[in-house]
Design an enzyme around this catalytic site. Sequence first.
Site: not given
Length: 873
Positions: A824-825
């Site tokens: 989640c980046e």
Amino acid sequence: MKGCVVLKFGGTSVSTRERWENIEKIAASYLEKGEHPFIVCSAVSGVSNLLEALLPLAVKGEHAEQLDAIYQKHKVLADALELDLEEYIKPELELIQRVAHGASLTQEVSPRLHAMVMSCGELMSTKLGVAFLSREGGVLHGNVSWEDARDHLRAVSTQEGERNLTRHYLSARCGFEPSKEMQAKIEAKEEKVTITQGFIACDSEGHTVLLGRGGSDTSAAYFASILEASRLEIWTDVPGMFTANPRQVPSARLLKKLSYKEAQELASMGAKVLHPRCLDPVKQGQIPLHIRCTQQPELDGTVVSAQAADVGAQVKAISTKSGIPLISMETLGMWHQVGFLADVFQTFKSHGLSIDQVATSETNVTVSLDPVANALDGKALDALLKSLAQFCHAKRIGPCAAVSLVGQNIRAILHKLGPVLEAFEEHHIYMVSQSSSDLNITFVVAESQAERLVRELHAMLFGDVTQDELIGATWREIFEVKKDLGESASDRLTPWWEEQREALLELAAREDARGGAYVYSTQKLVQAVDSLRELEHVDRVHYAIKANAHPEIMRLFHDKGVCFECVSPGEVERALEISGDPSRILFTPNFAPISEYTFGFEKGVQLTLDNLHPLREHGELFRGQDIFLRLDPGLGKGHHKHVKTAGPQSKFGLSRDELAEAAELAGKFGFTITGLHVHVGSGILKSPETWAENALFLAEQADKFFKDVKVLDLGGGLGVVEKPGDRPLSLALVDEYLGKFKALHGDRFELWLEPGRYCVAEAGVLLAEVTQIKRKGEHAYIGVETGMNSLIRPSLYGAYHHIVNLSRLHEPSAWTADIVGPICESGDVLGYSRRLPVTKEGDVLLIATTGAYGKTMSSLYNLRPSASEFILS
């Protein structure tokens, strides 16, 4: 001149028989079409550098080896061309020898003699080339003539040139008005192919002058204008101008058409395909300029002309220019002071320095100096600062780099560039300028930031771009085109993972390979280590285990006679488990607690210090010990700022001004400095002399300060091929340079290397199964089961890794996509704009060259386990 085509071939294009045969084919094809090739050639690749370096060596009487290197360069080419070297270029070789001998006696070289020597490079390459092309049985036999460029190119006399002899002889400019006389002479020849030299001309007195480095492009443009050629073709090792430097950004796209102004802007702002000065002559004559690739003549390349595609306001390319110093001038006295700028700018002029960009405020003026237009050695800049001190407080900032967005009508789209400019958020911007021509907006930043910025900006600006009349294929796609056009299997080395494809696919399907799998080839590991062990002039090889600490890999290297280099107590413990011999282990802690130094002495390993703090504050701990010191030579090398480990912006090593104190501390506390270490950076491919330079630097310091030194540890940093177009580092040349050092110093020093990445990078791949496909307009994403939690190098360094669809390895490429992971980046991208076959869920992607700094840098971010590890025998 009807049917005349001027072709310029650079140094790499005239350096082998194969390349001269290529020139022969190109010229013959133009003759068949009724055109007359007028060919302008550079010196053989590397010769200009050798000639440049010869003169200062001659002044010191140390030129014999350099003369031999120049001779051997041409002897190798002459032998390949089956020519008698002495028959064709003896006068030039003798001239070089005479001038060098004279310089050794007078201990000086005038600019005029400098120009004479440098001109010999082009004269020798063209004389050998004409002899080869004129050989009996050749397709051009009897149809090739040689012209001396100095008979036709005349330097324009200037007041500045008359005052500054260096500029007059070494950076001349020539007139380029059409000459009916020269046209008639060339047209009247029976031979329809003419060969001449780039880079050289003559002045009004008949003396040889040079057009400055890169001047062969300019020579070709002068001749194109003088001859009123139908077009000018610049033949080089890249197939045109790109949206970014393709060596840095393999997803960069070919620019098919450019206006003269756009090409001028790109060349001026750092694109090295063209010299900036070559555009004006063809622009004035409205002569189309084609950039062509010598290795791939079938490609159209880039066309620069007045008929470039009008696509409105848009950014067409990102260019960078490095090595830029800024001069900041600050004083309250400039506010409303008449003539302040005139005074300081006159100071620059008096020092022969040309200002590039200017930024002003109420109390400060900052200017940049173009390294292409100026001789920017440290002494010249120090003298400038001293002169400026009478007007203001002046200081030098740098090294910096200029990152430029280039295109038509930039001002009209500034509002659209807002999201793009967010890429600069974490970077210090020293200067911003927008050209009056409305062709670029330029940001001057720290040099170490530039490459990563370019990658980020390119992804934002060109990630969604598809081919059209202006934008062509990517650099990677062009290499694939080469394969499609018949590149034979012998033209490229088959990677080990292609040969082991079935075994890798079987492994990827196993349950214990879920979440991604690192796989290492034993054969490739052995091959890498064996190549290092065969270096004749390296006494010991220490593997830097931070690259990959897998116990089986370490055991394999140990059995091959390799020692270990460690940077933490944990690494030392593992190395001792494998080796059991402390004398084979180097330990180099960095900014570590003092307890780690105590630990190193207790374990009996060889300790290396790179800071004087432990010695100053805990000197008694080192009493009676033999230690190494890590030194900083002041200049780093490498493929990214985070892997450049020398220079003032690096935290590693003792600076030169600390060495005398280190010697004093050794005497005070009774320890012996027996070894010196230096490591300047990683990923070095193009500078095989680096490690010999490291040795010379360390030997010099040993002579000055440390008489007990027996070992010179030259560090690692040996590069591996990552990107299309990269050429491997020549270990043979590395060894040759080290041999020259040994010849000077005999057996006084042992030479050690401590490579890490070189040993393991190419032996490792990361396998990841495709999980999802997504499209957003023209932009495509391929998701895989692991990402930056397993391989952080692309996110951290902007590192490039070759990516293929292993399940569909031999299917043709069909689309372009970003390869992304499940983290989640937004930075969880393993590769931007990669060409792949039609890819489906369940396919296995292979990410190559991941044997180093893959698993060892992985994490449990998002609480996702990183990829497992496997070894193939």
